[in-house]
Write an enzyme that holds these catalytic residues in place. Sequence first.
Site, PDB file in Angstrom:
ATOM      1  N   SER A   1       0.860  -1.153   0.235  1.00  0.00           N
ATOM      2  CA  SER A   1      -0.113  -0.120  -0.121  1.00  0.00           C
ATOM      3  C   SER A   1       0.177   0.840   0.238  1.00  0.00           C
ATOM      4  CB  SER A   1      -0.640   0.268   1.177  1.00  0.00           C
ATOM      5  OG  SER A   1      -1.489  -0.487   1.178  1.00  0.00           O
TER       6      SER A   1
HETATM    7  N1  SAH Z   1      -0.792  -5.015   3.782  1.00  0.00           N
HETATM    8  C1  SAH Z   1      -0.307  -5.223   2.729  1.00  0.00           C
HETATM    9  C2  SAH Z   1      -1.059  -4.535   1.647  1.00  0.00           C
HETATM   10  C3  SAH Z   1      -0.995  -5.965   0.687  1.00  0.00           C
HETATM   11  S1  SAH Z   1      -2.497  -6.435  -0.948  1.00  0.00           S
HETATM   12  C4  SAH Z   1       1.554  -4.691   3.017  1.00  0.00           C
HETATM   13  O1  SAH Z   1       1.508  -3.504   3.775  1.00  0.00           O
HETATM   14  O2  SAH Z   1       1.630  -4.689   1.799  1.00  0.00           O
HETATM   15  C5  SAH Z   1      -3.339  -7.055  -0.134  1.00  0.00           C
HETATM   16  C6  SAH Z   1      -3.220  -8.301   0.143  1.00  0.00           C
HETATM   17  O3  SAH Z   1      -4.702  -8.836   1.072  1.00  0.00           O
HETATM   18  C7  SAH Z   1      -2.368  -9.152  -0.921  1.00  0.00           C
HETATM   19  O4  SAH Z   1      -1.589  -9.551  -0.227  1.00  0.00           O
HETATM   20  C8  SAH Z   1      -3.627  -9.876  -0.906  1.00  0.00           C
HETATM   21  O5  SAH Z   1      -3.319 -11.385  -1.551  1.00  0.00           O
HETATM   22  C9  SAH Z   1      -4.466  -9.366   0.515  1.00  0.00           C
HETATM   23  N2  SAH Z   1      -6.096 -11.071   0.132  1.00  0.00           N
HETATM   24  C10 SAH Z   1      -6.545 -11.279  -0.509  1.00  0.00           C
HETATM   25  N3  SAH Z   1      -7.730 -11.551   0.231  1.00  0.00           N
HETATM   26  C11 SAH Z   1      -7.035 -11.864   1.152  1.00  0.00           C
HETATM   27  C12 SAH Z   1      -8.459 -12.802   2.313  1.00  0.00           C
HETATM   28  N4  SAH Z   1      -9.183 -13.083   2.500  1.00  0.00           N
HETATM   29  N5  SAH Z   1      -7.155 -13.277   3.330  1.00  0.00           N
HETATM   30  C13 SAH Z   1      -5.859 -12.440   3.315  1.00  0.00           C
HETATM   31  N6  SAH Z   1      -5.413 -12.443   3.021  1.00  0.00           N
HETATM   32  C14 SAH Z   1      -6.067 -11.695   1.399  1.00  0.00           C
END
Ligand code: SAH
Length: 218
Positions: A62
């Site tokens: 993000s």
């Molecule tokens: N907080 C992260 C942002 C990652 S983007 C950071 O600081 O880098 C969002 C993430 O959510 C992705 O890696 C995606 O695979 C994950 N995601 C999507 N649906 C999900 C679910 N149901 N359970 C766990 N992770 C999920």
Amino acid sequence: MNRQYQDARNQLIDSLRKRGIVNEHVLQAMLNVPREQFVSKPFKQRAYEDVALPIDKHQTISQPFTVARMTELLEIKPGDSILEIGTGSGYQAAILAEMGVKVFTIERHFELYNEARRVLKDLYPDKPIQSRFGDGTIGWAEFAPFQGIIVTAGAPEIPESLLKQLAIGGHCIIPVGNERSQVMHCIIREDEQSFADYPLEDVSFVPLIGKQGWSGDQ
Ligand code: SAH
């Protein structure tokens, strides 16, 4: 620590302050965490630009402003238990750990789960960070209730399981909308039965995929 990154990090914190982030604990945490450790090699030079960057599995780390904003909205206190859905790179989890809370973070892509766990263990061997591989839309009942829940992927609606696992007085920060654009919501549990829902700014996250999210295999 690399001087070039240090200067860029200071500049980023100044710009977050100018954009309205006021919580000094959040700004200090952003100053302490080396974001370059959470982005892949080709993007390291851009680690302190205030933009989302690609990580593996077509996901993103993000934008720093969004991380700061969501962390601020959680209104956390040291010692709180905070659940994060969507570990991704692990950067948001690192910021939470720097704020002195117990972090519980769930990721549905095994490779991302594994890599984030490795980086977090490496940087913060002594901090209370627990990672889990699986579908975060059903929460993590074993460690509930949580004083804060932060969902870093866009949901079609607010997963019922997460609300059930929110402590009274706790905040759930979650983007809700369609697969391309969402509205950030802050939901506060007022008592056992009642929740106040505050819709905030427009945002754009990758989709939350799971039982109580979107169906799909992205
Ligand atoms: N907080 C992260 C942002 C990652 S983007 C950071 O600081 O880098 C969002 C993430 O959510 C992705 O890696 C995606 O695979 C994950 N995601 C999507 N649906 C999900 C679910 N149901 N359970 C766990 N992770 C999920």
